[in-house]
Design an enzyme around this catalytic site. Structure first.
Site, PDB file in Angstrom:
ATOM      1  N   LYS A 106      37.001  45.426  50.726  1.00 50.22           N
ATOM      2  CA  LYS A 106      36.063  45.281  49.449  1.00 50.22           C
ATOM      3  C   LYS A 106      34.743  44.994  49.738  1.00 50.22           C
ATOM      4  CE  LYS A 106      35.976  41.869  46.346  1.00 50.22           C
ATOM      5  NZ  LYS A 106      34.566  41.456  46.314  1.00 50.22           N
ATOM      6  N   ASP A 150      35.573  36.588  49.880  1.00 52.57           N
ATOM      7  CA  ASP A 150      34.592  35.914  50.834  1.00 52.57           C
ATOM      8  C   ASP A 150      34.120  34.633  49.939  1.00 52.57           C
ATOM      9  OD1 ASP A 150      32.851  36.991  48.811  1.00 52.57           O
ATOM     10  OD2 ASP A 150      31.482  37.734  50.316  1.00 52.57           O
ATOM     11  N   SER A 151      34.806  34.423  48.872  1.00 55.30           N
ATOM     12  CA  SER A 151      34.894  33.195  48.194  1.00 55.30           C
ATOM     13  C   SER A 151      35.582  32.066  48.886  1.00 55.30           C
ATOM     14  CB  SER A 151      35.450  33.216  46.730  1.00 55.30           C
ATOM     15  OG  SER A 151      36.705  33.877  46.884  1.00 55.30           O
ATOM     16  N   ASP A 206      37.268  41.102  51.840  1.00 55.25           N
ATOM     17  CA  ASP A 206      35.855  41.358  51.725  1.00 55.25           C
ATOM     18  C   ASP A 206      35.293  41.546  52.965  1.00 55.25           C
ATOM     19  OD1 ASP A 206      35.169  41.433  48.888  1.00 55.25           O
ATOM     20  OD2 ASP A 206      35.104  39.035  48.824  1.00 55.25           O
ATOM     21  N   GLU A 258      30.547  45.005  48.302  1.00 53.26           N
ATOM     22  CA  GLU A 258      29.641  44.716  47.098  1.00 53.26           C
ATOM     23  C   GLU A 258      28.553  45.926  46.950  1.00 53.26           C
ATOM     24  OE1 GLU A 258      28.410  40.750  46.817  1.00 53.26           O
ATOM     25  OE2 GLU A 258      30.581  40.086  46.996  1.00 53.26           O
ATOM     26  N   GLU A 282      32.273  42.408  37.810  1.00 52.12           N
ATOM     27  CA  GLU A 282      32.387  40.880  37.700  1.00 52.12           C
ATOM     28  C   GLU A 282      31.200  40.387  36.843  1.00 52.12           C
ATOM     29  OE1 GLU A 282      32.340  38.655  41.421  1.00 52.12           O
ATOM     30  OE2 GLU A 282      31.756  36.786  40.401  1.00 52.12           O
TER      31      GLU A 282
HETATM   32  O1  KIV Z   1      35.006  36.750  46.976  1.00 51.55           O
HETATM   33  C1  KIV Z   1      35.865  37.057  46.027  1.00 51.55           C
HETATM   34  O2  KIV Z   1      36.803  36.212  45.529  1.00 51.55           O
HETATM   35  C2  KIV Z   1      35.443  37.860  45.020  1.00 51.55           C
HETATM   36  C3  KIV Z   1      36.215  37.915  43.714  1.00 51.55           C
HETATM   37  C4  KIV Z   1      35.627  36.978  42.905  1.00 51.55           C
HETATM   38  C5  KIV Z   1      36.298  39.130  42.821  1.00 51.55           C
HETATM   39  O3  KIV Z   1      34.960  38.898  45.361  1.00 51.55           O
END
Ligand code: KIV
Length: 271
Positions: A120, A51-52, A90, A122, A189
């Site tokens: 993924k 989600d980056s 994510d 969090e 992280e």
């Molecule tokens: O969203 C993302 O890119 C991440 C990485 C920084 C692990 O969660």
């Protein structure tokens, strides 16, 4: 139908085998078809549709605005660009932290509509029942502890997490809970390298670090950062393999000059 037998898709078993034989796991983020193809060909084992994308693709300050539809759009493009890499997506902020059935529905939607191979999420014990439900549905889940960007307003800054004893202890408990709930890996992280190494040794599932030292079982970076596309962003842990921003700016400048000088297209570049 012809099946290419030479290309074998990386799975959670492959990832576990890599940890078992102490071979490090290479993960990078990816958000689109073209870069996914290059990541796949470059041998990256896991492509994380992070989600980056909110930051590096869409220009938001945080990852919070990302929606399920946004993630599905990016993930399906990445899946179309890969033959070998495992694609992990994510779940975005708000899609899985509340009601267990909402989390389940969000997870199923991403898997069905993007064709990705895993998700993924969090967080630790606070969301463990939701993770358990998703795993029991048959969806591989990667955990994410330490600096969890979806909680940035709770943390107040992007500094190193778990430097204090209490937070480090909670992280260790969370990591064991994620493993027990059936996660196939955990991203760590921005935590001290010593703590990350200790957690990695205590788990039988792999850890993948970002800003967490070389004691993790694998590493992940945001692809735009390691390519030098995110101008001005240079945290201590980041190794820039290219300066693509500079290269691109040069190329764009040259193109402008060529067009102005009627030097592009030339005779060989027209019909
Ligand atoms: O969203 C993302 O890119 C991440 C990485 C920084 C692990 O969660």
């Amino acid at each position: 139908m012809s099946v290419n037998k030479e290309i074998t898709r990386i799975t959670t078993s492959t990832i576990q085998e890599l940890k078992n034989r102490k071979e490090k796991i290479a993960m990078l983020t990816g958000y689109d078809y073209s870069i996914a193809r290059a990541l796949d060909e470059g041998g990256v084992e896991i492509i994380l549709v992070g989600d980056s994308a909110a930051n590096v693709f869409a220009g938001y300050e945080t990852t919070l605005p990302m929606t399920l539809d946004n993630m599905i759009y990016h993930a399906s493009a990445v899946v179309r660009g890969t033959k070998r890499a495992m694609v992990v997506v994510d779940l975005p902020f708000g899609a899985y932290q509340g009601d267990i059935n909402d989390a389940y529905k969000a997870a199923v939607r991403v898997m069905k509509e993007s064709g990705a191979h895993a998700l993924k999420l969090e967080g630790g014990v606070e969301i463990i029942e939701n993770i358990r439900k998703i795993v029991e549905t048959g969806i591989p889940v990667c955990g994410h502890l330490g600096l969890t960007p979806q909680s940035i307003y709770k943390f107040g800054n992007f500094g190193v997490r778990a430097k204090e004893e209490a937070e480090a202890e909670k992280l260790k408990t969370d990591a064991l809970a994620l493993q027990e709930a059936g996660c196939f890996a955990v991203v760590l992280e921005k935590i001290p390298a010593k703590l990350a190494a200790e957690v990695s040794a205590s788990l039988h599932i792999p850890t993948i670090g970002i800003g967490a030292g070389n004691g993790c079982d694998g590493q992940v970076l945001v692809v735009n950062d390691m390519l030098g596309l995110t101008k001005g962003f240079k945290p201590k842990f980041l190794r820039q393999y290219l300066n693509l921003y500079e290269e691109m700016t040069k190329a764009f400048g040259q193109y402008v000059a060529d067009v102005k000088a009627v030097n592009y297209p030339n005779e060989n570049e027209q019909y």
